[in-house]
Design an enzyme around this catalytic site. Structure first.
Site, PDB file in Angstrom:
ATOM      1  N   ASP A 190       0.732  -1.294   0.064  1.00  0.00           N
ATOM      2  CA  ASP A 190      -0.059   0.022   0.100  1.00  0.00           C
ATOM      3  C   ASP A 190       0.996   1.398   0.103  1.00  0.00           C
ATOM      4  OD1 ASP A 190      -2.101  -1.613   0.482  1.00  0.00           O
ATOM      5  OD2 ASP A 190      -2.198  -1.147   2.598  1.00  0.00           O
TER       6      ASP A 190
HETATM    7  N1  URA Z   1      -1.346  -5.449   4.519  1.00  0.00           N
HETATM    8  C1  URA Z   1      -1.756  -4.563   4.428  1.00  0.00           C
HETATM    9  O1  URA Z   1      -2.780  -4.018   5.079  1.00  0.00           O
HETATM   10  N2  URA Z   1      -1.037  -3.654   3.466  1.00  0.00           N
HETATM   11  C2  URA Z   1       0.025  -3.835   2.800  1.00  0.00           C
HETATM   12  O2  URA Z   1       0.449  -3.195   2.039  1.00  0.00           O
HETATM   13  C3  URA Z   1       0.370  -5.129   2.984  1.00  0.00           C
HETATM   14  C4  URA Z   1      -0.186  -6.136   3.618  1.00  0.00           C
END
Ligand code: URA
Length: 273
Positions: free
Chosen positions: A124
Site C-alpha cells: 500500500d
Molecule cells: N497488508 C496491508 O494491510 N497492507 C499492505 O501493504 C500489505 C499487507
C-alpha cells in the site's frame, strides 16, 4: 537510464500472463549489445534472424526471451540477465510505474538501475518496508502465489492496546469479507500506554490484509512496515535504498513457503516466538 514499461503484444494483453515481458525483435537484438537499433533492423530485414526456427523479417515482431528461441546467424541470443532487487519502500510511494497525479513511485528510487524490473506483489501507499523488484517472472510467481505460502512479516503499530485474546484471534484466523484468514504467527513486541506494537507473519497477501485484520478487532493500523519476506529481513537496509539480493538469498526465497492447504506454512523460526 529511464525505466520503461514492459511491452505487451497489442490485442493479446488479456492472453499474456501478467508481467510477461515482451520486446520487439530489433530491441532485443540491439539490447544484446552487438549492434545499433538501425543495424538491428537491417539485419532482421535481411533475414538473419530466426524465432522458434522460423525466419522473421519484421523488426516489430514481439518476442519473449524467456520463452522464444531467438537466433542470429544460427547462434542463440541470451535472455537478459535475471536481477532481484530488494527495496526499502518509504511510506507515500506507490508500487506502480507512473501515477497520473504525479505522486512518487518506487521507480523514482531505482534511478541507478539499468534494467527493467517490476514489483513482486504490492505494498500500500501508506505501508513502508521490503519490496522485491525483478525481471524474473518465475521467481515473482513463486513469491506472490498464495498457494506457495511464502511468509511475509509486518511490524504493526495499532491505535489501541490489544489483549492477549485479540492477538490470539489474529493467530487463529479471522473472518474477513473475502473469507477467513489463514493462521498467522503473531508476537507482541511492546505496549505503550495506549497502543500495542506487534509482529505478524501471514502467508496470503490479500489486499490490505493486515489493516483489515486489525480493523476486525475494532482497532486501526497506525503504522505498517513489512520487515521480512520469507527469510529475508530488512537488517541495515536504509529507507528509500535498495540492494541486489545475493544468489543464496534468491535460492532461499525460491525454497521459502512451499506448503499447500491450511496452516501457516514454513514460517521463519523467529516469527513464532
Ligand atoms: N497488508 C496491508 O494491510 N497492507 C499492505 O501493504 C500489505 C499487507
Amino acid at each position: 537510464m529511464k525505466h520503461r514499461k514492459p511491452e505487451r503484444r497489442p490485442g493479446r494483453a488479456s492472453a499474456a500472463p501478467q508481467n510477461r515481458i515482451l520486446k520487439t525483435l530489433d530491441r532485443v537484438l540491439s539490447k544484446a549489445g552487438i549492434c545499433s537499433r538501425t543495424e538491428a533492423r537491417e539485419w532482421i530485414v535481411r533475414g538473419r534472424m530466426k524465432v522458434n526456427g522460423k525466419t522473421v523479417r519484421d523488426p516489430e515482431h514481439w518476442v519473449d526471451l524467456d520463452r522464444d528461441q531467438v537466433v542470429l546467424d544460427g547462434r542463440p541470443l541470451q535472455a537478459e540477465k535475471k536481477i532481484h532487487v530488494l527495496l526499502y519502500k518509504p511510506k507515500g510511494y506507490l508500487t506502480t510505474f507512473k501515477d497520473p497525479d504525479g505522486r512518487p513511485t518506487v521507480y523514482d528510487l531505482l534511478q541507478r538501475l539499468d534494467q527493467w524490473v517490476f514489483p513482486v506483489g504490492r505494498l500500500d501507499q501508506d505501508t513502508s518496508g521490503l519490496l522485491i523488484m525483478t525481471n524474473d517472472t518465475d521467481f515473482a510467481e513463486h513469491v506472490t502465489n498464495p498457494d506457495h505460502h511464502v511468509p511475509k512479516t509486518y511490524l504493526v503499530k495499532c491505535s489501541t492496546l490489544l489483549t492477549d485474546e485479540q492477538l490470539e484471534r489474529l493467530r487463529g484466523g479471522l473472518e474477513l469479507k473475502d473469507g477467513p484468514t489463514r493462521p498467522a504467527h503473531v508476537k507482541r513486541v511492546r505496549d505503550s500506554a495506549s497502543k500495542t506494537f506487534f509482529e505478524i507473519t501471514i502467508t496470503e497477501g490479500r489486499n490490505r490484509q493486515v489493516r483489515r485484520m486489525v480493523e476486525a478487532l475494532e482497532s486501526k493500523v497506525l503504522k505498517l512496515v513489512r520487515v521480512a519476506i520469507g527469510p529475508i529481513r530488512i537488517h541495515d537496509l536504509n529507507i528509500g535504498h535498495w540492494r541486489i539480493l545475493t544468489h543464496d538469498e534468491v535460492r532461499l526465497l525460491r525454497k521459502s513457503g512451499g506448503r499447500r492447504g491450511g496452516g501457516a506454512g514454513n514460517l521463519p523460526a523467529e516469527a513464532g516466538t
